[in-house]
Scaffold this active site. Structure first.
Site, mmCIF file in Angstrom:
data_model
loop_
_atom_site.group_PDB
_atom_site.id
_atom_site.type_symbol
_atom_site.label_atom_id
_atom_site.label_comp_id
_atom_site.label_asym_id
_atom_site.label_seq_id
_atom_site.Cartn_x
_atom_site.Cartn_y
_atom_site.Cartn_z
ATOM 1 N N GLU A 48 34.069 7.662 -55.574
ATOM 2 C CA GLU A 48 34.374 6.238 -55.529
ATOM 3 C C GLU A 48 35.883 6.029 -55.371
ATOM 4 O O GLU A 48 36.661 6.969 -55.580
ATOM 5 C CB GLU A 48 33.899 5.581 -56.832
ATOM 6 N N ASN A 61 32.445 0.273 -50.175
ATOM 7 C CA ASN A 61 33.791 0.387 -50.763
ATOM 8 C C ASN A 61 34.545 1.605 -50.234
ATOM 9 O O ASN A 61 35.574 1.984 -50.778
ATOM 10 C CB ASN A 61 33.701 0.432 -52.290
ATOM 11 N N ASP A 121 24.979 15.114 -53.173
ATOM 12 C CA ASP A 121 24.956 14.554 -54.522
ATOM 13 C C ASP A 121 23.544 14.385 -55.050
ATOM 14 O O ASP A 121 22.565 14.494 -54.323
ATOM 15 C CB ASP A 121 25.718 13.214 -54.555
ATOM 16 N N HIS A 168 33.405 4.737 -50.175
ATOM 17 C CA HIS A 168 33.136 6.022 -50.826
ATOM 18 C C HIS A 168 32.453 7.006 -49.869
ATOM 19 O O HIS A 168 31.803 6.612 -48.909
ATOM 20 C CB HIS A 168 32.353 5.849 -52.142
HETATM 21 C C1 F6R Z 1 24.451 9.663 -50.150
HETATM 22 C C2 F6R Z 1 25.865 9.406 -50.348
HETATM 23 C C3 F6R Z 1 26.503 8.051 -50.196
HETATM 24 C C4 F6R Z 1 25.951 7.236 -49.024
HETATM 25 C C5 F6R Z 1 26.585 5.839 -48.994
HETATM 26 C C6 F6R Z 1 25.992 4.968 -47.919
HETATM 27 O O1 F6R Z 1 24.146 11.031 -50.372
HETATM 28 O O2 F6R Z 1 26.545 10.331 -50.667
HETATM 29 O O3 F6R Z 1 27.884 8.198 -50.046
HETATM 30 O O4 F6R Z 1 26.179 7.909 -47.834
HETATM 31 O O5 F6R Z 1 26.426 5.230 -50.236
HETATM 32 O O6 F6R Z 1 24.654 4.677 -48.247
HETATM 33 P P1 F6R Z 1 23.682 3.943 -47.226
HETATM 34 O O7 F6R Z 1 23.475 4.870 -46.081
HETATM 35 O O8 F6R Z 1 22.381 3.731 -48.005
HETATM 36 O O9 F6R Z 1 24.345 2.669 -46.835
#
Ligand code: F6R
Length: 244
Positions: free
Chosen positions: A144, A137, A68, A139
């Site tokens: 989401e 959450n 992303d 995701h």
């Molecule tokens: C990042 C992504 C997100 C993260 C998730 C966890 O490219 O796609 O899904 O993997 O938000 O983020 P952290 O590792 O910062 O807790």
């Protein structure tokens, strides 16, 4: 098949993840790696860099696709995912620029960019091995809760929870972009192998639901229960709500 492994600490978990990638790359030196940003894979990237420095890993024939990118955002913006990847990995290894792929956060034609990205992944045979984090959450990528399991690369609106969680990287919450271009859940599920990392108690609830809960679009990571080759690597805190 789903595997779950629990580690004493974050560094051991990160090294284990890097070792799984090394093993795959040994079998396929031009593998397509699916990469993620965020705090969780930082240790994993450090171990990949160390392996490169120790000449155990050659990036010259590898190709990478990130999950992303914020939208809109300039590539050189300090908080863009392009900058994140450059600062955490790409600047330190011998990967050719042309082999690096992220959604273009500067595009003026979002639909065309999403189609291009999805097609490009498909045209080189799909992702061989994907690293994932998980949101509080549940995701994955920026898919989401409520995102369709059939979703492909597209623009999405970030939830309040995600904007808050990511504001730690920005000067203020107002500075976090409200949208992102993300690979969809169906795009992620096409990866041949998935390694998902979670560290810390904040992730414990999402992890327990993803692994032991109902498979539901309300908890995007729960779809991984249907993937043929997925491994969850957890530290003790992230695993603390799993029922044995
Ligand atoms: C990042 C992504 C997100 C993260 C998730 C966890 O490219 O796609 O899904 O993997 O938000 O983020 P952290 O590792 O910062 O807790």
């Amino acid at each position: 098949m789903m595997q779950v492994k629990v580690f004493e600490d974050y560094d051991t978990l990160s090294r284990y993840a890097a070792d799984i990638f090394l093993e795959q790359i040994e079998k396929k030196p031009d593998a397509v790696l699916g990469l993620a940003t965020g705090g969780t894979p930082e240790g994993f990237y450090k171990h990949l860099i160390t392996s490169y420095q120790n000449e155990k890993l050659d990036f010259s024939t590898l190709r990478t696709f990130n999950l992303d990118e914020y939208y809109p955002i300039k590539r050189e913006h300090p908080q863009s995912y392009w900058t994140f990847m450059n600062d955490r990995l790409f600047a330190y290894v011998n990967i050719p620029n042309r082999n690096i792929h992220l959604p273009n956060g500067e595009t003026t034609n979002v639909d065309a960019e999403c189609n291009r990205y999805e097609e490009e992944i498909g045209s080189i045979g799909g992702v061989d091995i994907q690293i994932l984090g998980i949101g509080e959450n549940g995701h994955i990528g920026f898919n989401e809760p409520g995102a369709s399991f059939d979703s492909r690369t597209r623009m999405v609106e970030l939830t309040k929870n995600t904007i808050q969680a990511n504001s730690r990287y920005f000067e203020s919450e107002e500075d976090v972009p409200r949208h992102a271009i993300t690979m969809g859940i169906a795009s992620i599920m096409q990866s041949k192998k998935i390694v998902i990392l979670a560290s810390g108690v904040k992730k414990a609830e999402a992890v327990a639901k993803a692994i032991q809960g109902e498979v539901t679009e309300e908890l995007p990571a729960s779809i991984l229960q249907k993937h043929p080759d997925v491994i969850f690597l957890l530290d003790k805190e992230a695993a603390s709500l799993l029922q044995s």
